[in-house]
Enzyme design. Structure first.
Site, short mmCIF file in Angstrom:
data_model
loop_
_atom_site.label_atom_id
_atom_site.label_comp_id
_atom_site.label_asym_id
_atom_site.label_seq_id
_atom_site.Cartn_x
_atom_site.Cartn_y
_atom_site.Cartn_z
N SER A 129 0.82 -1.20 0.00
CA SER A 129 0.00 0.00 0.00
C SER A 129 0.86 1.26 0.00
O SER A 129 1.85 1.35 0.72
CB SER A 129 -0.91 0.00 1.23
OG SER A 129 -1.65 1.19 1.30
N ILE A 159 6.43 -5.71 7.49
CA ILE A 159 6.26 -4.62 8.43
C ILE A 159 5.90 -3.32 7.71
O ILE A 159 6.15 -3.18 6.52
CB ILE A 159 7.54 -4.38 9.27
CG1 ILE A 159 8.71 -4.04 8.36
CG2 ILE A 159 7.82 -5.58 10.17
CD1 ILE A 159 10.01 -3.70 9.08
N CYS A 177 -1.56 4.30 13.01
CA CYS A 177 -2.15 5.64 13.10
C CYS A 177 -2.32 6.04 14.57
O CYS A 177 -2.65 5.20 15.41
CB CYS A 177 -3.52 5.66 12.43
SG CYS A 177 -3.51 5.15 10.71
N GLY A 205 -3.55 3.87 1.07
CA GLY A 205 -4.40 3.98 2.24
C GLY A 205 -5.54 4.97 2.09
O GLY A 205 -5.36 6.07 1.56
N SER A 265 7.19 11.03 4.27
CA SER A 265 6.23 11.66 5.19
C SER A 265 5.10 12.21 4.33
O SER A 265 4.98 13.42 4.13
CB SER A 265 6.91 12.77 5.99
OG SER A 265 5.99 13.38 6.88
N ASN A 308 -6.67 -0.82 1.85
CA ASN A 308 -5.97 -0.39 3.06
C ASN A 308 -6.74 0.77 3.69
O ASN A 308 -7.04 1.75 3.02
CB ASN A 308 -4.55 0.04 2.71
CG ASN A 308 -3.75 0.52 3.91
OD1 ASN A 308 -3.98 1.60 4.43
ND2 ASN A 308 -2.79 -0.29 4.34
#
Length: 303
Positions: free
Chosen positions: A21, A191, A130, A46, A70, A99
Site C-alpha cells: 500500500s 512490516i 495511526c 491507504g 512523510s 488499506n
C-alpha cells in the site's frame, strides 16, 4: 512451471507477490508497464473517512539504502474511492485489498461499513500505525489492548477477510500479533515503515516538517525478515511479508521465514516492472530446487 498459487487469509492469489500500500497508487499509474491483474494482489493506497491533502513540505528523502517518506496519508477519501475509482478498478480484474486508516475506532468501523456492499474487493488491510486522537495520540499498533479493541470492532463489522498491518516500532511485535489473533484477524501484513529522520546540515534543521518519517527500502529488510520469522511462528495466522524486497532472492527469504505472500514497496519506484521479474524468479527457483509449489518452502528456515 511450479505452482505459484497461495491462499492468504482466505484470499486466493495466483502468485505470492502483491503491491505494498502506498507504492502502487490504485494500480492505474503502472498499467503501461504492468497490469494489476498480473499481481497476486493489488493493495491500494491507504484510504481515510474524509479526503486528506497530506503533509506540507518535503515528503520524500533518499537515504544510503532506502527512502524516508512523510506523505501524510494523502487520499481522496472513502466515498470518492467507492464512487469514482473502484468502478474502474473492477475492470482490472485484480485481487484487490483495501488499506484503511482512521483517527479513532468509529472511523475505522464507518469506513469498513461503507465498503461492505462493494463488489470487487477481496479483503481489508487495517493500518494500525495511526495515532488514536482519543488516546492522546498513542499509536494503535504499539499497544496490545488498543489493537485488540480496534481489530475486534472491525472484525465484527464485516464479512471481508481482515488483515492487520503491523508496525515495527514496538518492543515485541509478537505481542501485537497475538492481540490481532485474539481479536479475530484473518491475516497479518508486516512490516510497516521504520521510524526515522534526516537533518539538513546546511539549514541545520530536520528535513521533514513533522521531524519523523517512515524508512523503507533495503535498509529495513533485516528488521522485516526477523519480524516475519518471529510472528509467523508466534501465531496461527498467515503473514504477508514486506520490507526491502528488491529481487526474487529477497522474496524467497521471506517465504522461507514463514510468509505466505510478499509485498513490494519502494522497489516499485526504482523499477516499476520488478514484480514481473520477481514472480518469474520465484518460479525459476522452485523448479531449480525441485519444489512443485511455493507453499512447499514456506517456513523451511524455522529452527
Amino acid at each position: 512451471m511450479a505452482d505459484l498459487k497461495v491462499n492468504f487469509a482466505g484470499i486466493p492469489m495466483k502468485n505470492p507477490v502483491a503491491s505494498a500500500s502506498g507504492t502502487f497508487g490504485f494500480g492505474f499509474e503502472y498499467q503501461s508497464v504492468i497490469s494489476p491483474h498480473e499481481l497476486g494482489a493489488l493493495v491500494v493506497k491507504g484510504l481515510t473517512l474524509s479526503p486528506k491533502r497530506g503533509n506540507q513540505g518535503t515528503r520524500l528523502h533518499e537515504t544510503a539504502s532506502g527512502l524516508l517518506n512523510s506523505i501524510g496519508l494523502e487520499n481522496p477519501g472513502i466515498d470518492n474511492f467507492i464512487n469514482e475509482i473502484l468502478p474502474d478498478l473492477r475492470q482490472c480484474d485484480a485481487t484487490t485489498l483495501i488499506n484503511i486508516s482512521g483517527g479513532n475506532d468509529e472511523e475505522y468501523v464507518e469506513i469498513t461499513q461503507k465498503l461492505n456492499n462493494c463488489q470487487g474487493i477481496a479483503g481489508l488491510e487495517v493500518n494500525i500505525s495511526c495515532p488514536n486522537i482519543r488516546e492522546g495520540g498513542l499509536v494503535y499498533g504499539v499497544d496490545p489492548e488498543l489493537t485488540y479493541r480496534l481489530v475486534s470492532k472491525v472484525r465484527q463489522s464485516t464479512s471481508f477477510p481482515v488483515i492487520v498491518k503491523l508496525s515495527p516500532n514496538v518492543t515485541d511485535i509478537t505481542e501485537i500479533a497475538k492481540a490481532c489473533e485474539r481479536a479475530g484477524a484473518d491475516g497479518l501484513s508486516l512490516i510497516n515503515t521504520v521510524a526515522g529522520m534526516a537533518i539538513d546540515i546546511d539549514q541545520k534543521e530536520p528535513v521533514f516538517d513533522n521531524i519523523s518519517a517512515g524508512l523503507s527500502g533495503p535498509a529495513i529488510k533485516p528488521i522485516a525478515l526477523k519480524a516475519v520469522y518471529q510472528v509467523s511462528q508466534a501465531v496461527d495466522l498467515p503473514v504477508m511479508g514486506m520490507g526491502g524486497i528488491y529481487n526474487y532472492q529477497d522474496a524467497i527469504e521471506f517465504i522461507l521465514a514463514g510468509a505466505t505472500s510478499v509485498a513490494l514497496g519502494t522497489v516499485n519506484f526504482a523499477e516499476p516492472t520488478a514484480a514481473k521479474s520477481i514472480i518469474q524468479g520465484i518460479d525459476n527457483y522452485l523448479e531449480r530446487e525441485g519444489y512443485l509449489s511455493v507453499n512447499d518452502i514456506r517456513g523451511l528456515a524455522w529452527k
